[in-house]
Design an enzyme around this catalytic site. Structure first.
Site, PDB file in Angstrom:
ATOM      1  N   HIS A 174       0.869  -1.180   0.000  1.00 48.92           N
ATOM      2  CA  HIS A 174       0.000   0.000   0.000  1.00 48.92           C
ATOM      3  C   HIS A 174       0.899   1.220   0.000  1.00 48.92           C
ATOM      4  O   HIS A 174       1.834   1.295   0.792  1.00 48.92           O
ATOM      5  CB  HIS A 174      -0.869   0.057   1.260  1.00 48.92           C
ATOM      6  CG  HIS A 174      -1.756  -1.131   1.405  1.00 48.92           C
ATOM      7  ND1 HIS A 174      -2.924  -1.264   0.700  1.00 48.92           N
ATOM      8  CD2 HIS A 174      -1.636  -2.237   2.167  1.00 48.92           C
ATOM      9  CE1 HIS A 174      -3.487  -2.410   1.026  1.00 48.92           C
ATOM     10  NE2 HIS A 174      -2.725  -3.025   1.911  1.00 48.92           N
ATOM     11  N   GLY A 177      -1.001   6.711  -2.074  1.00 48.99           N
ATOM     12  CA  GLY A 177      -2.075   7.038  -3.000  1.00 48.99           C
ATOM     13  C   GLY A 177      -2.822   5.829  -3.521  1.00 48.99           C
ATOM     14  O   GLY A 177      -3.813   5.970  -4.233  1.00 48.99           O
ATOM     15  N   LYS A 195      -1.424  -1.126 -10.162  1.00 46.53           N
ATOM     16  CA  LYS A 195      -1.598  -0.130  -9.104  1.00 46.53           C
ATOM     17  C   LYS A 195      -3.000   0.456  -9.229  1.00 46.53           C
ATOM     18  O   LYS A 195      -3.362   0.964 -10.291  1.00 46.53           O
ATOM     19  CB  LYS A 195      -0.540   0.966  -9.247  1.00 46.53           C
ATOM     20  CG  LYS A 195      -0.613   1.995  -8.155  1.00 46.53           C
ATOM     21  CD  LYS A 195       0.648   2.840  -8.130  1.00 46.53           C
ATOM     22  CE  LYS A 195       0.707   3.693  -6.893  1.00 46.53           C
ATOM     23  NZ  LYS A 195       1.995   4.289  -6.666  1.00 46.53           N
ATOM     24  N   ASP A 283       9.170  11.747  -7.592  1.00 48.29           N
ATOM     25  CA  ASP A 283       8.928  10.897  -6.425  1.00 48.29           C
ATOM     26  C   ASP A 283      10.043   9.857  -6.281  1.00 48.29           C
ATOM     27  O   ASP A 283       9.789   8.660  -6.108  1.00 48.29           O
ATOM     28  CB  ASP A 283       7.557  10.220  -6.567  1.00 48.29           C
ATOM     29  CG  ASP A 283       7.003   9.751  -5.225  1.00 48.29           C
ATOM     30  OD1 ASP A 283       7.580  10.123  -4.185  1.00 48.29           O
ATOM     31  OD2 ASP A 283       6.005   9.008  -5.222  1.00 48.29           O
TER      32      ASP A 283
HETATM   33  P1  ATP Z   1       3.886   6.086  -2.712  1.00 51.61           P
HETATM   34  O1  ATP Z   1       2.435   5.825  -2.792  1.00 51.61           O
HETATM   35  O2  ATP Z   1       4.210   7.313  -1.957  1.00 51.61           O
HETATM   36  O3  ATP Z   1       4.545   6.019  -4.059  1.00 51.61           O
HETATM   37  P2  ATP Z   1       5.027   3.501  -2.265  1.00 51.61           P
HETATM   38  O4  ATP Z   1       5.954   3.594  -3.432  1.00 51.61           O
HETATM   39  O5  ATP Z   1       5.559   2.781  -1.063  1.00 51.61           O
HETATM   40  O6  ATP Z   1       4.550   4.922  -1.815  1.00 51.61           O
HETATM   41  P3  ATP Z   1       3.157   2.147  -3.993  1.00 51.61           P
HETATM   42  O7  ATP Z   1       3.723   2.848  -5.174  1.00 51.61           O
HETATM   43  O8  ATP Z   1       1.684   2.072  -3.905  1.00 51.61           O
HETATM   44  O9  ATP Z   1       3.681   2.805  -2.645  1.00 51.61           O
HETATM   45  O10 ATP Z   1       3.764   0.702  -3.958  1.00 51.61           O
HETATM   46  C1  ATP Z   1       3.529  -0.160  -2.896  1.00 51.61           C
HETATM   47  C2  ATP Z   1       4.533  -1.300  -2.935  1.00 51.61           C
HETATM   48  O11 ATP Z   1       4.223  -2.155  -4.032  1.00 51.61           O
HETATM   49  C3  ATP Z   1       5.964  -0.848  -3.191  1.00 51.61           C
HETATM   50  O12 ATP Z   1       6.609  -0.537  -2.001  1.00 51.61           O
HETATM   51  C4  ATP Z   1       6.575  -2.036  -3.874  1.00 51.61           C
HETATM   52  O13 ATP Z   1       7.180  -2.885  -2.930  1.00 51.61           O
HETATM   53  C5  ATP Z   1       5.404  -2.734  -4.534  1.00 51.61           C
HETATM   54  N1  ATP Z   1       5.428  -2.548  -5.997  1.00 51.61           N
HETATM   55  C6  ATP Z   1       5.055  -1.428  -6.681  1.00 51.61           C
HETATM   56  N2  ATP Z   1       5.179  -1.616  -8.010  1.00 51.61           N
HETATM   57  C7  ATP Z   1       5.639  -2.887  -8.176  1.00 51.61           C
HETATM   58  C8  ATP Z   1       5.994  -3.673  -9.327  1.00 51.61           C
HETATM   59  N3  ATP Z   1       5.882  -3.194 -10.561  1.00 51.61           N
HETATM   60  N4  ATP Z   1       6.460  -4.931  -9.114  1.00 51.61           N
HETATM   61  C9  ATP Z   1       6.574  -5.412  -7.858  1.00 51.61           C
HETATM   62  N5  ATP Z   1       6.285  -4.716  -6.746  1.00 51.61           N
HETATM   63  C10 ATP Z   1       5.809  -3.472  -6.886  1.00 51.61           C
HETATM   64 MG    MG Z   2       5.541   3.756  -5.427  1.00 47.31          MG
END
Ligand code: ATP
Ligand code: MG
Length: 389
Positions: A174, A177, A195, A283
């Site tokens: 999570h 956003g 996502k 970001d």
């Molecule tokens: P923010 O919402 O501020 O970007 P974040 O990067 O921790 O924070 P998300 O972008 O929602 O949150 O991603 C959540 C998690 O999902 C990430 O920390 C990552 O471990 C995993 N993740 C995201 N994209 C992928 C992907 N393409 N393949 C595998 N894991 C992913």
């Molecule tokens: Mg992210």
């Protein structure tokens, strides 16, 4: 024999370079360059843009001695091309032959009208030379990868990326956003990362976001996450990308320097690539740096759609601990702000903790603004000290 001592590249520095830009189906345009070795990839794309204003060119090719086409997408690949070209010029000079211009072949994206409705795209390149190997080994053969991505490309090219074809499996994480799921794409049998972000916005804004996401077509780099498509269902957008089985770097705690060095090269190449397309990441942080068991490091979640960034910011208010001081203070954002976040991220990965001891990042990376004031203050103090010395 002097050139042997100083190297052919330097011996050629003062020579005029003629680049012949081949135009598909209609001849060529010659471009005379006076400072060949200093030429940047972006300069060449700019000139190609003038020669072929209708097309969106993101890369070009040249031919090696066997007539094989080699793609150029970065300054580094430009250098390799020029060095190869200058060595052929040297040979032509030694043999008393006419110096041939450097021929390049622009590679254009399809114009928007020809694209599929969701802007689907798969990065099919899997060349081993572009991969860094931080901590993980190559577990898939390149032939099976080529086959699978070709199949996926075929399916996705028909514009079939939609909710019905996706089976959500595990939750990968999570963010502030949205939620990222590991998902199964039924028609292709492939695993994706999807996502999902809840956004209460008008249909008009939804359309604008979809059109802004189109730029992801242009992204063709092994340091950037592959984009398969995006769609809105009611009040949520689903963005489908390549699944990275090593997850994000935020979970790896302290990363040894020799591994981190290689990761840094990949991340900087990814950022340089985005900047060359005039995209700021906005970001940069360890959770947006993903790794896989093929040893690849890729950037995700970059701010390609201003409207999407704004809509998320309106819904999920907060300030990010990796933000540059000028951004926390609400000043203008630029490449240097991405560079700040890059520095903070790598300090964290090297130290195994967030570099500002005052800031405890227990619940995600969003922070109350007051807490982040120290980033702004410390920066200002250092700047003051510098100015007075
Ligand atoms: P923010 O919402 O501020 O970007 P974040 O990067 O921790 O924070 P998300 O972008 O929602 O949150 O991603 C959540 C998690 O999902 C990430 O920390 C990552 O471990 C995993 N993740 C995201 N994209 C992928 C992907 N393409 N393949 C595998 N894991 C992913
Ligand atoms: Mg992210």
């Amino acid at each position: 024999m002097l050139w042997l001592a100083i190297g052919p590249f330097h011996a050629m520095e003062n020579q005029v370079l003629v680049i012949r830009i081949k135009i598909p189906n209609s001849g060529a345009v010659d471009w005379t360059v006076h400072s060949g070795p200093q030429l940047l990839f972006r300069d060449v794309l700019d000139v190609i843009g003038q020669v072929l204003p209708e097309a969106t060119t993101t890369a070009f090719e040249y031919e090696d001695e066997d007539g094989d086409r080699i793609t150029v997408r970065s300054d580094e690949e430009m250098k390799a091309m020029l060095s190869y070209y200058y060595s052929t010029v040297m040979e032509q000079q030694v043999n008393g032959q006419l110096i041939e211009p450097l021929q390049i072949f622009p590679r254009a994206c399809k114009p928007p009208g020809e694209r599929n409705i969701h802007g689907l795209k798969v990065n099919t390149r899997a060349g081993p030379s572009q991969h860094s190997s931080p901590a993980v080994s190559d577990s898939l053969s390149s032939s099976s990868l080529k086959k699978s991505s070709a199949e996926l490309k075929k399916i996705l090219a028909n514009g079939q990326m939609n909710e019905q074809d996706i089976r959500y499996r595990d939750t990968l994480g999570h963010g502030n956003g949205g939620t990222v799921y590991k998902a199964y794409h039924v028609p292709s049998g492939k695993i994706l990362a999807v996502k999902v972000i809840l956004l209460d916005i008008t249909l008009e804004l939804q359309k604008q976001i979809m059109s802004e996401l189109e730029i992801l077509y242009k992204c063709d780099s092994s340091y950037i996450i592959g984009f398969y498509g995006a769609f809105f269902v009611e009040n949520r957008i689903s963005i489908c990308t390549e699944f990275m089985d090593g997850g994000s770097l935020d979970v790896y705690r302290k990363i040894p320097e020799h591994v981190l060095g290689r990761i840094a090269v990949a991340v900087v190449k990814g950022l340089t690539y985005l900047w060359s397309l005039k995209i700021l990441h906005r970001d940069v942080k360890p959770s947006n740096m993903l790794v896989n068991t093929r040893g690849q490091v890729k950037l995700c979640d970059f701010g390609v759609s201003t409207q999407l960034v704004n809509s998320i910011a309106k819904t999920y208010v907060g300030t990010n601990a990796y933000m540059a001081p000028e951004r926390i203070s609400g000043e203008q954002y630029g490449i240097h702000s991405d560079v700040w976040s890059l520095g903070i991220s790598f300090m964290e990965l090297a130290l195994g903790r967030f570099p500002y001891p005052q800031i405890q990042k227990n619940q995600g990376s969003l922070m109350p603004l007051q807490l982040l004031q120290c980033i702004v203050d410390e920066h200002a103090k250092t700047a003051k000290r510098k100015a007075s010395t």
